[in-house]
Design a protein around this motif. Sequence first.
Motif, short mmCIF file in Angstrom:
data_model
loop_
_atom_site.label_atom_id
_atom_site.label_comp_id
_atom_site.label_asym_id
_atom_site.label_seq_id
_atom_site.Cartn_x
_atom_site.Cartn_y
_atom_site.Cartn_z
N ILE A 61 47.11 8.98 -8.21
CA ILE A 61 47.54 9.96 -7.22
C ILE A 61 47.95 9.28 -5.93
CG2 ILE A 61 46.80 11.93 -5.83
CD1 ILE A 61 47.19 12.61 -8.77
N ALA A 62 47.15 8.33 -5.46
CA ALA A 62 47.46 7.63 -4.21
C ALA A 62 48.80 6.90 -4.32
CB ALA A 62 46.34 6.65 -3.87
N SER A 63 49.06 6.28 -5.46
CA SER A 63 50.32 5.56 -5.65
C SER A 63 51.50 6.52 -5.64
CB SER A 63 50.27 4.79 -6.97
OG SER A 63 51.51 4.16 -7.23
N GLU A 64 51.32 7.68 -6.27
CA GLU A 64 52.42 8.65 -6.39
C GLU A 64 52.85 9.20 -5.04
OE1 GLU A 64 55.27 10.99 -8.35
OE2 GLU A 64 53.98 9.40 -9.17
N VAL A 65 51.90 9.38 -4.12
CA VAL A 65 52.25 9.96 -2.81
C VAL A 65 52.21 8.91 -1.70
CG1 VAL A 65 51.49 12.26 -3.48
CG2 VAL A 65 49.88 10.73 -2.33
N ASP A 66 52.07 7.64 -2.11
CA ASP A 66 52.02 6.52 -1.14
C ASP A 66 50.92 6.75 -0.10
OD1 ASP A 66 52.76 4.07 -0.10
OD2 ASP A 66 54.28 4.93 1.23
N ALA A 67 49.74 7.14 -0.60
CA ALA A 67 48.61 7.43 0.27
C ALA A 67 47.69 6.22 0.38
CB ALA A 67 47.83 8.62 -0.26
N THR A 68 46.97 6.15 1.48
CA THR A 68 45.92 5.16 1.67
C THR A 68 44.58 5.81 1.41
OG1 THR A 68 47.20 3.99 3.37
CG2 THR A 68 44.82 3.60 3.33
N VAL A 69 43.77 5.19 0.53
CA VAL A 69 42.42 5.69 0.29
C VAL A 69 41.54 5.17 1.42
CG1 VAL A 69 40.46 5.73 -1.29
CG2 VAL A 69 42.80 5.76 -2.20
N GLU A 70 41.10 6.07 2.29
CA GLU A 70 40.31 5.67 3.45
C GLU A 70 38.83 5.46 3.12
OE1 GLU A 70 41.67 4.86 6.14
OE2 GLU A 70 43.65 5.83 6.14
N GLY A 71 38.37 6.11 2.06
CA GLY A 71 36.97 5.96 1.69
C GLY A 71 36.61 6.80 0.48
N VAL A 72 35.58 6.36 -0.22
CA VAL A 72 35.00 7.10 -1.34
C VAL A 72 33.50 7.12 -1.14
CG1 VAL A 72 34.72 7.26 -3.84
CG2 VAL A 72 36.87 6.37 -2.88
N GLU A 73 32.91 8.30 -1.16
CA GLU A 73 31.47 8.42 -0.94
C GLU A 73 30.83 9.22 -2.07
OE1 GLU A 73 30.44 8.87 3.55
OE2 GLU A 73 32.23 10.10 3.20
N GLU A 74 29.65 8.79 -2.48
CA GLU A 74 28.85 9.52 -3.45
C GLU A 74 27.59 10.01 -2.74
OE1 GLU A 74 30.42 6.93 -7.30
OE2 GLU A 74 28.34 6.68 -6.60
N MET A 75 27.41 11.33 -2.70
CA MET A 75 26.38 11.91 -1.86
C MET A 75 25.59 12.97 -2.64
SD MET A 75 28.60 12.38 1.67
CE MET A 75 27.19 12.15 2.78
N GLU A 76 24.33 13.11 -2.26
CA GLU A 76 23.51 14.17 -2.83
C GLU A 76 23.88 15.51 -2.18
OE1 GLU A 76 19.25 13.21 -3.56
OE2 GLU A 76 19.73 11.36 -2.48
N VAL A 77 23.68 16.57 -2.93
CA VAL A 77 23.97 17.92 -2.44
C VAL A 77 22.66 18.55 -1.98
CG1 VAL A 77 24.89 20.19 -3.01
CG2 VAL A 77 25.89 18.13 -4.06
N ALA A 78 22.56 18.84 -0.67
CA ALA A 78 21.38 19.53 -0.17
C ALA A 78 21.42 21.00 -0.55
CB ALA A 78 21.29 19.38 1.35
N PHE A 79 22.57 21.62 -0.32
CA PHE A 79 22.82 22.98 -0.81
C PHE A 79 24.31 23.22 -0.77
CE2 PHE A 79 21.88 23.50 3.72
CZ PHE A 79 22.91 24.32 4.18
N ALA A 80 24.78 24.14 -1.60
CA ALA A 80 26.22 24.40 -1.74
C ALA A 80 26.44 25.90 -1.80
CB ALA A 80 26.77 23.71 -2.99
#
Length: 208
Positions: A181-200
């Motif tokens: 996806i990033a390549s297709e729209v020439d986007a920069t991936v600024e970050g990837v985070e894996e986080m626990e869900v406190a509530f949703a």
Amino acid sequence: MYVRTSEVRGDPAMLDEGLRLVREEIYPTVTAMDGCAGMSVLYDRDICRVVATTSWRSEDAMRASADAVRPLRERAERALGGTGGSEVHQWEVAVVHHDHPVPDGAWARLTWLTCDPGMIDHAIDLFRMAALPQIQEFDGFCGASLMVDRGAGRIVGTAAFDGLGGIEASRDMAADVRERIASEVDATVEGVEEMEVAFAHLHVPEMA
């Protein structure tokens, strides 16, 4: 629908008490405001990073709430031991897909990107038609969303899973989807985070 995200870093020793305050006091206060549809909170325990998201039925409602929300956010920052203030962003909700309710013990992966603002609509279409059908096949998938800031060319995609196992098992496949996806729209991936869900409890309807 629109959402506001508040990103806070604090003291890991104060995380549990800070999350209790947000859940028991700030959440009911914010969701009682005119136009608020709900709230969710994600966190990284190791570094005490918290991302709180509130959903709003219109852009006007979101902007009108800014002054009333500010002291609540500052109170949460203090409870979490934050010292540098929050990063606050406002987003348009572009895509939402629910597979099943997010259970206790859930985790989420957040992907932050930037691109030319003129590519935002193309990025939304790619997420909806190419990325989402693949992501929803990952084991433990609960749901996904894509939020955009059209003016700034900023994008954040979130995928929720039943637990850490789904996050771990999908890392390589998610990286492949992200890179395409990033390549297709020439986007920069600024970050990837894996986080626990406190509530949703964002209560954003299906927008896939």
